[in-house]
Design a protein around this motif. Structure first.
Motif, PDB file in Angstrom:
ATOM      1  N   SER A  55       5.181  -5.684  -3.127  1.00 40.06           N
ATOM      2  CA  SER A  55       3.824  -5.158  -3.009  1.00 40.06           C
ATOM      3  C   SER A  55       2.794  -6.272  -3.084  1.00 40.06           C
ATOM      4  O   SER A  55       1.827  -6.294  -2.311  1.00 40.06           O
ATOM      5  CB  SER A  55       3.579  -4.132  -4.122  1.00 40.06           C
ATOM      6  N   HIS A  59       0.241  -7.058  -0.101  1.00 41.59           N
ATOM      7  CA  HIS A  59      -1.191  -6.988  -0.379  1.00 41.59           C
ATOM      8  C   HIS A  59      -1.903  -8.249   0.101  1.00 41.59           C
ATOM      9  O   HIS A  59      -2.946  -8.185   0.765  1.00 41.59           O
ATOM     10  CB  HIS A  59      -1.414  -6.851  -1.891  1.00 41.59           C
ATOM     11  N   GLN A  75      -7.136   0.295   3.785  1.00 43.15           N
ATOM     12  CA  GLN A  75      -5.957   1.145   3.852  1.00 43.15           C
ATOM     13  C   GLN A  75      -4.868   0.539   2.966  1.00 43.15           C
ATOM     14  O   GLN A  75      -4.543  -0.637   3.098  1.00 43.15           O
ATOM     15  CB  GLN A  75      -5.452   1.253   5.299  1.00 43.15           C
ATOM     16  N   LEU A  76      -4.312   1.344   2.065  1.00 39.99           N
ATOM     17  CA  LEU A  76      -3.287   0.837   1.162  1.00 39.99           C
ATOM     18  C   LEU A  76      -2.056   0.405   1.947  1.00 39.99           C
ATOM     19  O   LEU A  76      -1.547   1.163   2.785  1.00 39.99           O
ATOM     20  CB  LEU A  76      -2.895   1.915   0.154  1.00 39.99           C
ATOM     21  N   GLN A  78       1.771  -0.326   2.865  1.00 37.92           N
ATOM     22  CA  GLN A  78       2.912   0.563   2.607  1.00 37.92           C
ATOM     23  C   GLN A  78       3.714   0.133   1.379  1.00 37.92           C
ATOM     24  O   GLN A  78       4.187   0.965   0.600  1.00 37.92           O
ATOM     25  CB  GLN A  78       3.823   0.606   3.838  1.00 37.92           C
ATOM     26  N   ALA A  80       2.645  -1.258  -1.292  1.00 35.51           N
ATOM     27  CA  ALA A  80       1.936  -0.839  -2.505  1.00 35.51           C
ATOM     28  C   ALA A  80       2.090   0.658  -2.730  1.00 35.51           C
ATOM     29  O   ALA A  80       2.214   1.118  -3.870  1.00 35.51           O
ATOM     30  CB  ALA A  80       0.465  -1.215  -2.404  1.00 35.51           C
ATOM     31  N   ALA A  81       2.064   1.429  -1.641  1.00 40.24           N
ATOM     32  CA  ALA A  81       2.305   2.868  -1.766  1.00 40.24           C
ATOM     33  C   ALA A  81       3.709   3.131  -2.288  1.00 40.24           C
ATOM     34  O   ALA A  81       3.925   4.007  -3.139  1.00 40.24           O
ATOM     35  CB  ALA A  81       2.105   3.546  -0.408  1.00 40.24           C
ATOM     36  N   TYR A 101      -2.562  -3.544 -11.965  1.00 36.68           N
ATOM     37  CA  TYR A 101      -3.754  -3.933 -11.212  1.00 36.68           C
ATOM     38  C   TYR A 101      -4.741  -4.704 -12.082  1.00 36.68           C
ATOM     39  O   TYR A 101      -5.435  -5.605 -11.596  1.00 36.68           O
ATOM     40  CB  TYR A 101      -4.415  -2.697 -10.602  1.00 36.68           C
ATOM     41  N   TRP A 140     -11.148  -4.471  -2.177  1.00 34.39           N
ATOM     42  CA  TRP A 140      -9.738  -4.242  -1.848  1.00 34.39           C
ATOM     43  C   TRP A 140      -8.987  -3.668  -3.052  1.00 34.39           C
ATOM     44  O   TRP A 140      -8.260  -2.681  -2.941  1.00 34.39           O
ATOM     45  CB  TRP A 140      -9.104  -5.556  -1.400  1.00 34.39           C
ATOM     46  N   SER A 144      -7.450   0.062  -3.493  1.00 33.61           N
ATOM     47  CA  SER A 144      -5.999   0.121  -3.659  1.00 33.61           C
ATOM     48  C   SER A 144      -5.616   0.872  -4.928  1.00 33.61           C
ATOM     49  O   SER A 144      -4.641   1.631  -4.956  1.00 33.61           O
ATOM     50  CB  SER A 144      -5.411  -1.292  -3.691  1.00 33.61           C
ATOM     51  N   ALA A 147      -6.136   4.650  -4.281  1.00 31.64           N
ATOM     52  CA  ALA A 147      -5.090   5.202  -3.416  1.00 31.64           C
ATOM     53  C   ALA A 147      -3.742   5.231  -4.127  1.00 31.64           C
ATOM     54  O   ALA A 147      -2.970   6.186  -3.987  1.00 31.64           O
ATOM     55  CB  ALA A 147      -4.990   4.376  -2.133  1.00 31.64           C
ATOM     56  N   SER A 148      -3.452   4.204  -4.927  1.00 32.03           N
ATOM     57  CA  SER A 148      -2.172   4.144  -5.646  1.00 32.03           C
ATOM     58  C   SER A 148      -2.068   5.248  -6.688  1.00 32.03           C
ATOM     59  O   SER A 148      -1.010   5.856  -6.867  1.00 32.03           O
ATOM     60  CB  SER A 148      -2.014   2.774  -6.320  1.00 32.03           C
TER      61      SER A 148
END
Length: 410
Positions: A55, A59, A75-76, A78, A80-81, A101, A140, A144, A147-148
């Motif tokens: 990740s 990133h 957009q996060l 993939q 990291a998702a 984070y 960013w 992130s 979204a995470s």
């Protein structure tokens, strides 16, 4: 942010240098290293440790590429998702995701301040470069994180729903006898999320008086569990306004502890019923059957009690199954004392106090009246009974309890 030519040149040089394989490896170590040091649970899990490092690399590559473009919605990536989902799948708390984070944010700032000096050189706009890159990095990271967290919570909800469905199937199998005697208790415990079936079980049924109160059932059940020292209660929603609960303990919970813990359920629009504490898979099943019977009696009663214990109403359960015959027994035993009047209600209350405490003095203290008042009321009650209390003490006590539980007979 608008860039001048000097800052633009610095940013381009920074992107080119940082995109080199060796620089990427250094970056991953610089960000992932402190995170793994602060979070040993992640470091000790090979899947999560690898997911974190992947990740971090993804990133950084995506961020470097975005620096060449005008600022737009982040957009996060993939990887990291996948890391956020992996954290939920491996049972890690949300706080640890936040912490990864937080550590990364500090490491990014430290790195960028060093990079600003390295790339600016003499007569270059170090501050302009740092402000531009840090503003973009902050945007960013913030996007992130948001979204995470959403991915983590969605995955956690999915897992909970799946686990809850599996637990309900397993519970129903135990209750209807299709599982329990044939299945290994250890396998059943695993299917119930680790609930220890080898323990002693106190089954509790909680019911919301209105649909709006259903959301409060879980907290109420956990409050009961904490009060009796059950660290891993099993909570299952069978649908409707009920919640089924089992409290695993080494010893039977104290009666007073359950009554005190449930004292405020009525204020929250919740009524509950509990079986007795019984061991093993058979005890798991039987205690629930008792809780169901205690709830049936509770719902029939004109009095709304926060919790009804099967141990307190077991004999009422037996006699109530006789239906009309039970009503005839009460009427025959109490006679005119069974009539629904305020005066009779006071007399019945006095008789119950006397039978419960065993003495006039104790009954007077319980009712906060003079002992002569107790004697006077008992004499009045005996006149309505048509016989001295001593001649049918057990029958009178049972009839009084039945009448108190279910109201005036038909």
């Amino acid at each position: 942010m608008r860039r001048d030519d000097t800052v633009d040149a610095l940013v381009e040089a920074f992107i080119t240098a940082e995109s080199q394989p060796a620089a990427l490896d250094t970056w991953v170590e610089r960000i992932a290293g402190p995170t793994l040091s602060e979070l040993p649970a992640i470091a000790g899990d090979a899947v999560l440790a690898d997911s974190l490092q992947t990740s971090v690399r993804a990133h950084w590559l995506a961020f470097l590429a975005a620096l060449r473009e005008p600022a737009r919605e982040v957009q996060l990536v993939q990887a990291a998702a996948d890391f956020a989902a992996d954290m939920a799948l491996r049972g890690r708390p949300l706080t640890e995701l936040f912490q990864t984070y937080r550590v990364a944010q500090k490491a990014v700032w430290d790195y960028l301040t060093t990079a600003a000096r390295a790339f600016s050189g003499d007569n270059r706009d170090e501050a302009g470069f740092l402000v531009f890159v840090w503003n973009r990095a902050s945007d960013w990271l913030n996007a992130s994180i948001e979204a995470s967290v959403e991915i983590f919570q969605d995955e956690q909800d999915r897992l909970r729903q799946g686990a809850a469905a599996q637990a309900l199937v397993t519970v129903r199998g135990i209750l209807d006898g299709s599982a329990g005697t044939a299945a290994d208790p250890r396998e059943l415990s695993t299917a119930l999320g680790g609930y220890p079936l080898s323990s002693r079980h106190t089954a509790v049924i909680l019911r919301a008086e209105t649909p709006e109160r259903v959301s409060e059932l879980r907290d109420a059940a956990l409050h009961l569990a904490r009060s009796v020292g059950s660290r891993n209660p099993l909570l299952v929603s069978p649908g409707g306004r009920d919640l089924w609960c089992w409290l695993a303990t080494s010893n039977a919970p104290e009666r007073e502890t359950l009554l005190v813990a449930a004292a405020r359920f009525g204020e929250r629009g919740i009524r509950s019923a509990a079986g007795t504490a019984l061991p093993g898979v058979d005890g798991f099943r039987l205690s629930h059957t008792e809780a169901q019977e205690a709830m049936r009696i509770s719902l029939r009663s004109p009095h709304t009690r926060p919790i009804t214990l099967f141990a307190d109403v077991e004999i009422l359960s037996l006699i109530s199954s006789a239906g009309v015959a039970a009503d005839r027994f009460v009427q025959r035993t109490l006679g005119e004392l069974a009539r629904d009047t305020d005066a009779n209600a006071r007399l019945r209350e006095t008789l119950q106090a006397l039978l419960t405490t065993g003495s006039v003095d104790a009954a007077a203290r319980l009712l906060t009246v003079h002992k002569n008042t107790v004697r006077y009321r008992v004499a009045q009650a005996e006149a309505l009974l048509g016989a001295p209390l001593a001649s049918g003490r057990a029958e009178v006590e049972l009839a009084l309890r039945y009448l108190d539980a279910f109201g005036v007979t038909r």
